[in-house]
Scaffold this motif. Structure first.
Motif, PDB file in Angstrom:
ATOM      1  N   GLN A   3      -1.331  34.895  48.449  1.00  0.00           N
ATOM      2  CA  GLN A   3      -0.989  36.255  48.846  1.00  0.00           C
ATOM      3  C   GLN A   3      -1.893  37.277  48.151  1.00  0.00           C
ATOM      4  N   ALA A   4      -2.176  37.068  46.868  1.00  0.00           N
ATOM      5  CA  ALA A   4      -3.048  37.982  46.129  1.00  0.00           C
ATOM      6  C   ALA A   4      -4.456  37.999  46.705  1.00  0.00           C
ATOM      7  N   ALA A   5      -4.975  36.806  47.050  1.00  0.00           N
ATOM      8  CA  ALA A   5      -6.318  36.736  47.625  1.00  0.00           C
ATOM      9  C   ALA A   5      -6.365  37.452  48.974  1.00  0.00           C
ATOM     10  N   LEU A   6      -5.349  37.251  49.792  1.00  0.00           N
ATOM     11  CA  LEU A   6      -5.321  37.910  51.095  1.00  0.00           C
ATOM     12  C   LEU A   6      -5.211  39.424  50.945  1.00  0.00           C
ATOM     13  N   ARG A   7      -4.427  39.868  49.975  1.00  0.00           N
ATOM     14  CA  ARG A   7      -4.292  41.313  49.746  1.00  0.00           C
ATOM     15  C   ARG A   7      -5.636  41.918  49.338  1.00  0.00           C
ATOM     16  N   GLU A   8      -6.398  41.221  48.508  1.00  0.00           N
ATOM     17  CA  GLU A   8      -7.729  41.695  48.129  1.00  0.00           C
ATOM     18  C   GLU A   8      -8.656  41.806  49.336  1.00  0.00           C
ATOM     19  N   GLN A   9      -8.413  40.962  50.337  1.00  0.00           N
ATOM     20  CA  GLN A   9      -9.229  40.964  51.546  1.00  0.00           C
ATOM     21  C   GLN A   9      -8.732  41.973  52.576  1.00  0.00           C
ATOM     22  N   GLY A  10      -7.703  42.745  52.209  1.00  0.00           N
ATOM     23  CA  GLY A  10      -7.169  43.746  53.116  1.00  0.00           C
ATOM     24  C   GLY A  10      -6.258  43.190  54.186  1.00  0.00           C
ATOM     25  N   ARG A  11      -5.792  41.945  53.979  1.00  0.00           N
ATOM     26  CA  ARG A  11      -4.921  41.301  54.960  1.00  0.00           C
ATOM     27  C   ARG A  11      -3.471  41.682  54.718  1.00  0.00           C
ATOM     28  N   GLY A  12      -2.652  41.495  55.728  1.00  0.00           N
ATOM     29  CA  GLY A  12      -1.225  41.721  55.589  1.00  0.00           C
ATOM     30  C   GLY A  12      -0.640  42.395  56.804  1.00  0.00           C
ATOM     31  N   GLN A  13       0.654  42.212  56.992  1.00  0.00           N
ATOM     32  CA  GLN A  13       1.379  42.823  58.092  1.00  0.00           C
ATOM     33  C   GLN A  13       2.193  43.991  57.546  1.00  0.00           C
ATOM     34  N   ARG A  14       2.407  44.999  58.372  1.00  0.00           N
ATOM     35  CA  ARG A  14       2.997  46.250  57.909  1.00  0.00           C
ATOM     36  C   ARG A  14       4.520  46.154  57.879  1.00  0.00           C
ATOM     37  N   PHE A  15       5.074  46.417  56.699  1.00  0.00           N
ATOM     38  CA  PHE A  15       6.519  46.497  56.512  1.00  0.00           C
ATOM     39  C   PHE A  15       6.791  47.755  55.686  1.00  0.00           C
ATOM     40  N   GLY A  16       7.537  48.707  56.253  1.00  0.00           N
ATOM     41  CA  GLY A  16       7.823  49.938  55.532  1.00  0.00           C
ATOM     42  C   GLY A  16       6.587  50.681  55.098  1.00  0.00           C
ATOM     43  N   GLY A  17       5.531  50.585  55.907  1.00  0.00           N
ATOM     44  CA  GLY A  17       4.295  51.271  55.582  1.00  0.00           C
ATOM     45  C   GLY A  17       3.383  50.525  54.632  1.00  0.00           C
ATOM     46  N   MET A  18       3.803  49.345  54.167  1.00  0.00           N
ATOM     47  CA  MET A  18       3.000  48.556  53.230  1.00  0.00           C
ATOM     48  C   MET A  18       2.462  47.302  53.920  1.00  0.00           C
ATOM     49  N   ALA A  19       1.228  46.920  53.566  1.00  0.00           N
ATOM     50  CA  ALA A  19       0.638  45.692  54.081  1.00  0.00           C
ATOM     51  C   ALA A  19       1.044  44.533  53.165  1.00  0.00           C
TER      52      ALA A  19
END
Length: 358
Positions: free
Chosen positions: A110-126
């Motif tokens: 999850q940390a690596a994906l967050r660094e890559q700008g990945r993620g789905q939007r929940f409450g305005g957060m990726a």
């Protein structure tokens, strides 16, 4: 504390046996999970610990589901994949050693994906979503004295960073590093195929079975009827069957096992269809390991759809996808055992290649 390291296994240990395969003319080029476009696979291996992590990262969120048939499973965010859950897609799937200590690995992915700008939007957060399954490899001879916090979060991070398209190593790498079975060393396996309708299906599995992948004492594999070419030796089945071939064989300490895997397809599936694919893929586990789904193992199979190719006849095509999913899962299990190498410890479980390879 013990020193952690990432050995160069991709070059020297447990490499895929592509040179020994006889592929059909229309077979995928690699016979690996990465034959499904839109995903990448990465391993992190620690031979000092005797464990590791494998991450499957999707280029875009993939519809996913899971079936859990073992009696003592361990996982993270598998509830996200239930049919009634709101979330329909995930960014990655994670396989890890370490038993429940290994659940930290998904945080690293999850940390690596967050660094890559990945993620789905929940409450305005990726928020990157990376459901995980674990296996028990704590009694394989490695040094498990890691101190206060387990190293699996870092392992997960490194596996995600290492994720690539194309070829990846099989055998005693990643989540299969410390894997064992009732008879010979387990490991990471993968296989793929194409349905008559042109959809690709592929499996990736960490074979850490309480039962045996071998018929009797071997060298034959239970998965032999599904083998393509000589991808795990081309030995077929024994010339005759007797009670000695089917008697119960269990790894010492029957609660110290779990086979975990992923089946992926380019077919466009919804959550319910992906769930059926996972169930049918799990049949391949039961065809390749005897016994499977034991009371104290945690056998778990994820299914994922990249959605690249629509279905034109959903019922018929889903049946074909599920049939192929069971076959590629069985083949992947045998390939993982066939490619595995014994760990470099005194008393480590012997690999199939050490007992039976010419």
């Amino acid at each position: 504390m013990i020193e952690r390291h990432q050995p160069p296994l991709a070059k020297s240990r447990a490499a895929p046996h592509h040179g020994r395969m006889t592929a059909a003319p229309d077979a995928p080029p690699l016979n690996l999970l990465t034959d499904i476009a839109g995903l990448r696979v990465g391993h992190h291996t620690d031979l000092a610990l005797g464990s590791g992590v494998t991450a499957v990262v999707f280029d875009a969120p993939a519809v996913a589901a899971v079936t859990i048939r073992g009696g003592a499973p361990g996982g993270r965010d598998t509830e996200l994949l239930r049919g009634e859950a709101t979330v329909q897609a995930v960014d990655a799937l994670v396989l890890s050693g370490g038993s429940t200590f290994g659940l930290d690995a998904a945080g690293g992915v999850q940390a690596a994906l967050r660094e890559q700008g990945r993620g789905q939007r929940f409450g305005g957060m990726a928020i990157p979503l990376a459901p995980q399954a674990i296996l028990f490899d704590l009694r394989n001879g490695g040094n498990k004295d890691w101190g206060r916090f387990s190293p699996y979060r870092e392992f997960g991070y490194q596996a995600a960073v290492a994720a690539r398209k194309g070829a990846f190593a099989l055998g005693s790498v990643g989540a299969g590093t410390g894997a064992t079975t009732a008879t010979v060393k387990g490991g990471i396996g993968s296989a793929s195929g194409i349905t008559a309708g042109g959809h690709r299906v592929a499996a990736l599995v960490a074979v850490n079975a309480v039962g045996s992948p071998l018929v009797g004492e071997g060298p034959w594999f239970w998965a032999a009827p599904f083998e393509e070419g000589a991808e795990f030796g081309g030995l077929g089945l024994p010339p005759r069957f007797g009670p000695e071939h089917t008697r119960l064989r269990l790894k010492g300490g029957a609660g110290t096992a779990t086979t975990i895997g992923i089946v992926a397809t380019d077919a466009a599936l919804n959550r319910a269809q992906a769930q059926r694919l996972a169930i049918m893929a799990d049949d391949g586990l039961a065809r390749a390991i005897l016994p499977a789904h034991a009371p104290s193992d945690g056998d778990t199979v994820f299914a994922a759809s990249t959605g690249a190719r629509p279905l034109t006849d959903p019922l018929a095509e889903l049946a074909a996808l599920g049939h192929l999913a069971g076959a590629v899962m069985a083949r992947a299990i045998a390939r993982g055992v066939f490619a595995a190498a014994a760990l470099p410890y005194a008393g480590a479980q012997t690999a199939w290649r050490d007992r039976f390879a010419a």
